[in-house]
Design a protein around this motif. Structure first.
Motif, PDB file in Angstrom:
ATOM      1  N   ARG A   6       0.827  -1.203   0.000  1.00  0.00           N
ATOM      2  CA  ARG A   6       0.000   0.000   0.000  1.00  0.00           C
ATOM      3  C   ARG A   6       0.859   1.249   0.000  1.00  0.00           C
ATOM      4  O   ARG A   6       0.500   2.259  -0.585  1.00  0.00           O
ATOM      5  CB  ARG A   6      -0.917   0.005   1.213  1.00  0.00           C
ATOM      6  CG  ARG A   6      -1.990  -1.078   1.201  1.00  0.00           C
ATOM      7  CD  ARG A   6      -3.015  -0.840   0.080  1.00  0.00           C
ATOM      8  NE  ARG A   6      -3.532   0.515   0.093  1.00  0.00           N
ATOM      9  CZ  ARG A   6      -4.496   0.945   0.892  1.00  0.00           C
ATOM     10  NH1 ARG A   6      -5.058   0.119   1.733  1.00  0.00           N
ATOM     11  NH2 ARG A   6      -4.900   2.200   0.833  1.00  0.00           N
ATOM     12  N   TYR A   7       1.997   1.168   0.642  1.00  0.00           N
ATOM     13  CA  TYR A   7       2.920   2.293   0.715  1.00  0.00           C
ATOM     14  C   TYR A   7       4.343   1.794   0.477  1.00  0.00           C
ATOM     15  O   TYR A   7       4.694   0.706   0.931  1.00  0.00           O
ATOM     16  CB  TYR A   7       2.851   2.986   2.085  1.00  0.00           C
ATOM     17  CG  TYR A   7       1.464   3.435   2.457  1.00  0.00           C
ATOM     18  CD1 TYR A   7       0.629   2.604   3.201  1.00  0.00           C
ATOM     19  CD2 TYR A   7       0.983   4.682   2.057  1.00  0.00           C
ATOM     20  CE1 TYR A   7      -0.647   3.007   3.531  1.00  0.00           C
ATOM     21  CE2 TYR A   7      -0.292   5.089   2.392  1.00  0.00           C
ATOM     22  CZ  TYR A   7      -1.107   4.247   3.125  1.00  0.00           C
ATOM     23  OH  TYR A   7      -2.371   4.646   3.453  1.00  0.00           O
ATOM     24  N   MET A  46       0.826   8.036  -6.807  1.00  0.00           N
ATOM     25  CA  MET A  46      -0.006   6.877  -6.495  1.00  0.00           C
ATOM     26  C   MET A  46      -0.076   6.020  -7.754  1.00  0.00           C
ATOM     27  O   MET A  46      -0.362   6.542  -8.840  1.00  0.00           O
ATOM     28  CB  MET A  46      -1.408   7.327  -6.083  1.00  0.00           C
ATOM     29  CG  MET A  46      -2.382   6.187  -5.852  1.00  0.00           C
ATOM     30  SD  MET A  46      -2.122   5.391  -4.268  1.00  0.00           S
ATOM     31  CE  MET A  46      -3.177   6.417  -3.225  1.00  0.00           C
ATOM     32  N   GLY A  76      -4.528   1.196  -4.579  1.00  0.00           N
ATOM     33  CA  GLY A  76      -3.344   1.933  -4.986  1.00  0.00           C
ATOM     34  C   GLY A  76      -2.124   1.664  -4.126  1.00  0.00           C
ATOM     35  O   GLY A  76      -2.231   1.171  -2.994  1.00  0.00           O
ATOM     36  N   ARG A 128       1.075   3.946  -2.811  1.00  0.00           N
ATOM     37  CA  ARG A 128       1.653   5.291  -2.718  1.00  0.00           C
ATOM     38  C   ARG A 128       3.161   5.163  -2.677  1.00  0.00           C
ATOM     39  O   ARG A 128       3.701   4.606  -1.731  1.00  0.00           O
ATOM     40  CB  ARG A 128       1.148   5.988  -1.468  1.00  0.00           C
ATOM     41  CG  ARG A 128       1.881   7.272  -1.128  1.00  0.00           C
ATOM     42  CD  ARG A 128       1.586   8.388  -2.105  1.00  0.00           C
ATOM     43  NE  ARG A 128       0.219   8.844  -2.002  1.00  0.00           N
ATOM     44  CZ  ARG A 128      -0.322   9.715  -2.832  1.00  0.00           C
ATOM     45  NH1 ARG A 128       0.381  10.201  -3.831  1.00  0.00           N
ATOM     46  NH2 ARG A 128      -1.575  10.092  -2.683  1.00  0.00           N
TER      47      ARG A 128
END
Lengths: 112, 116
Positions: free
Chosen positions: B9-10, B89, B110, B112
């Protein structure tokens, strides 16, 4: 160049107001148009899809219209709620099987 | 309800490093898309797959980006080396039908990416 523009970039309204978000596109020969919602830091959720042969689509408190001749679409939100706060994106497809071309979005804030 | 899955996610990385993102589309969806969204802008298509074949990669910076969907199911997007301007993103989407249809696209949450 095929472009999609959304104005305003940001909008703040009090709860309960009816509001209209605008989308314009440079080439009227679109195949279809979609409105999406994006919450901060999240992916996109499809709200409404209008085929080029249609004039409008409705889902609950949302109504999207399409005027190909003027290159415009509007998203009408009735009786806005704080939970409607998000960024709303308009996107068009110009050819069957083509890619989505997005506007830059309108960030909506509905104040309690 | 079926969803498009993405991981991580990140991601925070330093410039010149390699990064990879993974996407698992909704089961049965033939078409898969990778988009890049810079803060404050709308998403821009990087690459579109129909099953395992690339049908549009005209906006993919091929000197540093690569994408694959080997078995026509999940997909990986890679950047090597990452540059500061790649911070964005990265969104994956899928749709049910084949190339000559325009079904609704369903988006994942997404990834990031921040490049330091």
């Amino acid at each position: 160049k095929q472009e999609v523009t959304q104005i305003p970039a940001a909008l703040s309204v009090p709860e309960g107001e009816n509001l209209v978000l605008n989308c314009s596109f440079t080439d009227s020969a679109i195949y279809n148009l979609q409105w999406f919602r994006q919450d901060p830091g999240k992916g996109l959720t499809s709200l409404l899809l209008i085929q080029s042969s249609q004039r409008e689509q409705t889902s609950g408190r949302l109504n999207a219209s399409l005027d190909k001749s003027s290159g415009r679409s509007t998203l009408y939100i009735a009786a806005s709620q704080p939970g409607d706060s998000a960024t709303y994106l308009c996107a068009v497809i110009y050819n069957q099987g083509g890619k989505l071309i997005f506007g830059q979005g309108t960030e909506l804030s509905v104040k309690p | 309800e079926a969803e498009v899955a993405q991981s991580p996610r990140y991601k925070i990385t330093e410039k010149s490093q390699a990064v990879a993102f993974w996407c698992d589309p909704i089961s049965g969806h033939a078409t898969l898309y990778w988009y890049r969204q810079i803060l404050g802008q709308g998403p821009e298509l990087l690459v579109q797959f129909q099953d395992e074949s690339v049908v549009d990669d005209s906006q993919l910076p091929k000197d540093r980006f690569s994408a694959e969907r080997l078995k026509g199911v999940d997909s990986t997007l890679k950047i090597q080396p990452a540059e500061l301007g790649d911070s964005a993103m990265y969104l994956c989407a899928s749709s049910l039908a084949g190339r000559f249809s325009t079904d609704t696209q369903y988006f994942g949450p997404g990834t990031r990416l921040t490049v330091l």
